[in-house]
Design a protein around this motif. Structure first.
Motif, PDB file in Angstrom:
ATOM      1  N   UNK A   1      -5.783  -3.419   8.525  1.00  0.00           N
ATOM      2  CA  UNK A   1      -4.466  -3.314   7.888  1.00  0.00           C
ATOM      3  C   UNK A   1      -4.204  -1.932   7.297  1.00  0.00           C
ATOM      4  N   UNK A   2      -5.230  -1.102   7.186  1.00  0.00           N
ATOM      5  CA  UNK A   2      -5.139   0.148   6.436  1.00  0.00           C
ATOM      6  C   UNK A   2      -3.980   1.061   6.836  1.00  0.00           C
ATOM      7  N   UNK A   3      -3.608   1.175   8.117  1.00  0.00           N
ATOM      8  CA  UNK A   3      -2.500   2.090   8.444  1.00  0.00           C
ATOM      9  C   UNK A   3      -1.189   1.737   7.748  1.00  0.00           C
ATOM     10  N   UNK A   4      -1.030   0.480   7.301  1.00  0.00           N
ATOM     11  CA  UNK A   4       0.212   0.075   6.634  1.00  0.00           C
ATOM     12  C   UNK A   4      -0.009  -0.350   5.183  1.00  0.00           C
ATOM     13  N   UNK A   5      -1.186   0.019   4.644  1.00  0.00           N
ATOM     14  CA  UNK A   5      -1.504  -0.266   3.249  1.00  0.00           C
ATOM     15  C   UNK A   5      -1.081   0.909   2.377  1.00  0.00           C
ATOM     16  N   UNK A   6      -0.618   0.618   1.181  1.00  0.00           N
ATOM     17  CA  UNK A   6      -0.252   1.662   0.227  1.00  0.00           C
ATOM     18  C   UNK A   6      -0.703   1.254  -1.165  1.00  0.00           C
ATOM     19  N   UNK A   7      -0.804   2.225  -2.047  1.00  0.00           N
ATOM     20  CA  UNK A   7      -1.056   1.978  -3.470  1.00  0.00           C
ATOM     21  C   UNK A   7      -0.012   2.746  -4.257  1.00  0.00           C
ATOM     22  N   UNK A   8       0.612   2.063  -5.215  1.00  0.00           N
ATOM     23  CA  UNK A   8       1.538   2.728  -6.119  1.00  0.00           C
ATOM     24  C   UNK A   8       0.991   2.640  -7.541  1.00  0.00           C
ATOM     25  N   UNK A   9       1.309   3.644  -8.340  1.00  0.00           N
ATOM     26  CA  UNK A   9       0.866   3.698  -9.726  1.00  0.00           C
ATOM     27  C   UNK A   9       2.038   4.077 -10.605  1.00  0.00           C
ATOM     28  N   UNK A  10       1.967   3.638 -11.849  1.00  0.00           N
ATOM     29  CA  UNK A  10       3.025   3.927 -12.812  1.00  0.00           C
ATOM     30  C   UNK A  10       2.779   5.304 -13.424  1.00  0.00           C
TER      31      UNK A  10
ATOM     32  N   UNK B   1      -1.291  -0.552 -11.482  1.00  0.00           N
ATOM     33  CA  UNK B   1      -1.375  -0.229 -10.067  1.00  0.00           C
ATOM     34  C   UNK B   1      -0.882  -1.437  -9.272  1.00  0.00           C
ATOM     35  N   UNK B   2      -0.425  -1.184  -8.066  1.00  0.00           N
ATOM     36  CA  UNK B   2      -0.191  -2.237  -7.083  1.00  0.00           C
ATOM     37  C   UNK B   2      -0.748  -1.751  -5.757  1.00  0.00           C
ATOM     38  N   UNK B   3      -1.409  -2.638  -5.029  1.00  0.00           N
ATOM     39  CA  UNK B   3      -1.754  -2.363  -3.648  1.00  0.00           C
ATOM     40  C   UNK B   3      -0.798  -3.161  -2.780  1.00  0.00           C
ATOM     41  N   UNK B   4      -0.325  -2.566  -1.708  1.00  0.00           N
ATOM     42  CA  UNK B   4       0.690  -3.227  -0.911  1.00  0.00           C
ATOM     43  C   UNK B   4       0.444  -3.121   0.578  1.00  0.00           C
ATOM     44  N   UNK B   5       1.158  -3.946   1.318  1.00  0.00           N
ATOM     45  CA  UNK B   5       1.112  -3.937   2.771  1.00  0.00           C
ATOM     46  C   UNK B   5       2.510  -4.196   3.298  1.00  0.00           C
TER      47      UNK B   5
END
Length: 202
Positions: A39-48, A133-137
């Motif tokens: 899934x890594x090519x479409x995984x992201x992490x966002x931070x505040x 943090x959030x990890x997303x797909x």
């Protein structure tokens, strides 16, 4: 997970639910890229970052889909005028420590692709109980959405947002003798935010 349509989204939510944390969100350090390598090519992490959610990292396919490097960019940049609904969903997911699933349409110059985005709460350190943090797909109905056009997505339209995963988180919390926070949310007229009221104790 009735609010989730795509199998890869369900896989990501199940993986997140398998991580530690009890009644808290899992730690960023709990995430192992080896466990979600497909899934890594479409995984992201966002931070505040001072009140603004920004991409801390973005998988390689994000450059193809959006036509630019996303790392360091505001998370709002891929949602346009519909980010308010996503932002409200992030607040609800952070408070409940549960996943947010956003259903949307991504438009190219000559077509539209159905998109499902799972956004899963994390915390950066064990000393911090708050979600920062959030990890997303992002998952697409079409396996190769870029085939619709040689151009990147030009806008997104949010259809709905839903806080999900109560059963998965509740079962883990129950096993650890924890309590899952009860939650009750209303609906937005433009893009609904829904969650099932739930509380489990061992």
């Amino acid at each position: 997970m009735d609010d989730i349509r795509f199998d890869e989204t369900k896989d990501m939510v199940r993986y997140w639910a398998s991580l530690g944390g009890g009644s808290h969100a899992p730690l960023r350090a709990d995430v192992s890229p080896r466990d979600i390598v497909k899934l890594l090519p479409r995984v992201f992490i966002i931070a505040n970052d001072d009140g603004v959610w920004k991409f801390r990292l973005a998988g390689t396919e994000f450059y193809v889909f959006y036509g630019r490097e996303m790392t360091g960019q505001s998370f709002s940049s891929i949602w346009g005028g519909d980010f308010a609904a996503v932002s409200d969903g992030l607040d609800a997911a952070a408070a409940a420590r549960l996943p947010l699933v956003v259903s949307s349409d991504a438009w190219t110059m000559d077509g539209v692709v159905e998109v499902e985005t799972a956004i899963l709460p994390l915390r950066s350190t064990s000393d911090n109980a708050e979600v920062d943090r959030f990890i997303g797909l992002q998952t697409f109905k079409s396996a190769k959405p870029m085939l619709l056009s040689g151009l990147p997505f030009v806008q997104a339209s949010v259809n709905s947002t839903a806080v999900v995963g109560e059963k998965e988180r509740a079962s883990l919390a129950q096993a650890r003798g924890r309590i899952v926070p009860a939650m009750k949310l209303g609906e937005r007229p433009d893009a609904s935010i829904r969650a099932v009221e739930n509380q489990v104790s061992a």
